[in-house]
Design a protein around this motif. Sequence first.
Motif, PDB file in Angstrom:
ATOM      1  N   LEU A 131       1.936   9.826  -6.802  1.00 11.19           N
ATOM      2  CA  LEU A 131       1.028   9.673  -7.947  1.00 11.19           C
ATOM      3  C   LEU A 131      -0.325  10.293  -7.595  1.00 11.19           C
ATOM      4  O   LEU A 131      -0.876  10.065  -6.517  1.00 11.19           O
ATOM      5  CB  LEU A 131       0.886   8.205  -8.347  1.00 11.19           C
ATOM      6  N   TYR A 169       2.000  -3.906 -11.687  1.00  7.98           N
ATOM      7  CA  TYR A 169       2.843  -2.974 -10.914  1.00  7.98           C
ATOM      8  C   TYR A 169       4.298  -3.056 -11.335  1.00  7.98           C
ATOM      9  O   TYR A 169       4.725  -4.020 -11.969  1.00  7.98           O
ATOM     10  CB  TYR A 169       2.779  -3.334  -9.422  1.00  7.98           C
ATOM     11  N   GLY A 170       5.081  -2.065 -10.856  1.00  8.44           N
ATOM     12  CA  GLY A 170       6.521  -2.218 -10.834  1.00  8.44           C
ATOM     13  C   GLY A 170       6.816  -3.232  -9.744  1.00  8.44           C
ATOM     14  O   GLY A 170       6.131  -3.264  -8.722  1.00  8.44           O
ATOM     15  N   GLU A 191       9.272  -3.368 -14.507  1.00  9.55           N
ATOM     16  CA  GLU A 191       7.933  -2.817 -14.675  1.00  9.55           C
ATOM     17  C   GLU A 191       6.973  -3.885 -15.210  1.00  9.55           C
ATOM     18  O   GLU A 191       7.239  -4.514 -16.236  1.00  9.55           O
ATOM     19  CB  GLU A 191       7.978  -1.611 -15.634  1.00  9.55           C
ATOM     20  N   LYS A 192       5.874  -4.080 -14.508  1.00  5.66           N
ATOM     21  CA  LYS A 192       4.781  -4.968 -14.916  1.00  5.66           C
ATOM     22  C   LYS A 192       5.264  -6.287 -15.531  1.00  5.66           C
ATOM     23  O   LYS A 192       4.974  -6.587 -16.695  1.00  5.66           O
ATOM     24  CB  LYS A 192       3.861  -4.226 -15.883  1.00  5.66           C
ATOM     25  N   VAL A 204       5.602  -1.783  -6.349  1.00  8.13           N
ATOM     26  CA  VAL A 204       5.847  -0.343  -6.193  1.00  8.13           C
ATOM     27  C   VAL A 204       4.493   0.359  -6.082  1.00  8.13           C
ATOM     28  O   VAL A 204       3.602   0.129  -6.897  1.00  8.13           O
ATOM     29  CB  VAL A 204       6.611   0.193  -7.426  1.00  8.13           C
ATOM     30  N   THR A 232      10.160   3.154 -13.688  1.00 12.97           N
ATOM     31  CA  THR A 232      10.790   1.939 -13.136  1.00 12.97           C
ATOM     32  C   THR A 232      12.098   1.634 -13.878  1.00 12.97           C
ATOM     33  O   THR A 232      13.090   1.238 -13.260  1.00 12.97           O
ATOM     34  CB  THR A 232       9.820   0.743 -13.255  1.00 12.97           C
ATOM     35  N   ARG A 253      -3.495   2.243   1.396  1.00 13.83           N
ATOM     36  CA  ARG A 253      -3.367   2.768   0.035  1.00 13.83           C
ATOM     37  C   ARG A 253      -4.639   2.510  -0.766  1.00 13.83           C
ATOM     38  O   ARG A 253      -5.213   1.419  -0.712  1.00 13.83           O
ATOM     39  CB  ARG A 253      -2.181   2.100  -0.643  1.00 13.83           C
TER      40      ARG A 253
END
Length: 294
Positions: A131, A169-170, A191-192, A204, A232, A253
Amino acid sequence: MPAPVRKAVIPAAGLGTRFLPFSKAVPKEMLPVVDRPVIQYVIEEAVEAGLDDILIITSRHKKVMEDHFDRHPELEAALEAKGKTAEAEMVKDLSSMAKIHFVRQGEALGLGHAIGMAREHVGDEPFAVLLGDDIMRGPVLQGMVDTYNEHGSSVVALMEVEPENISNYGCAAAAPVDGAANTVKISELVEKPDVEDAPSNLAVMGRYLFTPTIFEEIAATKPGVGGEIQITDAMASLMGREDMLGFTFTEGRYDSGKKIDYLRAVVDMALQREDLAEEFRQILIDTVKREGLV
Ligand code: G1P
């Protein structure tokens, strides 16, 4: 050994609404961290992991990213004329650090859709996805490539987050793989999720390594959370056909699209710079004292 991973795809087409007003006219991927735009860190990470064919998924109003990785003969000549050979080389190197290609996502239809735009370029090969606004320090991508080389399955980077943050997040439910440090086998991906529905607090984190089968799943994926085609969801479908592994890590990160994390990135990257660290460390110490922070 499975087919080698050579290609990286960097989705960088988003509107960057979390970083307004800066991101109105300048892409968030071009935010400077010390003296390099965020996307340059991302490309350097890919190159360090041995991926030298890079496709950036871009969009209208983001041409400046293409310019950054293009030659600039007038600037190079001007620097050379002034005897600034190192600077001239640095500018030139930006266009030769990898084979960098661009494709535009015409409409913001989601991350899954953006990755799907890479199908023609990637073809029938495994590929990584990084990303474009996540800076990652440390051996995460390299670890993912090694994991792929050993198992031949798709791999996604996972990090534990505070349970109340998982809905950003995933989210993966996963179990350890015997004898493989940092490797887990994923049994569920969502996903979320709402905090109360989340199957775990494993999130993720912006790095993926896919077999080309993912493109078939993306093509069949309907809009999900936020009305967008989510990667996702395509990964969850892929799990019905192939194993999906997770590569777990704990630090390094930075989500540079989020103001507070961007500031953390600037501080950490500056402290890693030989030419700045000493002076900058002193500034931090003085600031901490002045503000009475400790
Ligand atoms: C995207 C993904 C999400 C992932 C996150 C990591 O979300 O959809 O699964 O956890 O990136 O940064 P976004 O941050 O674009 O909303």
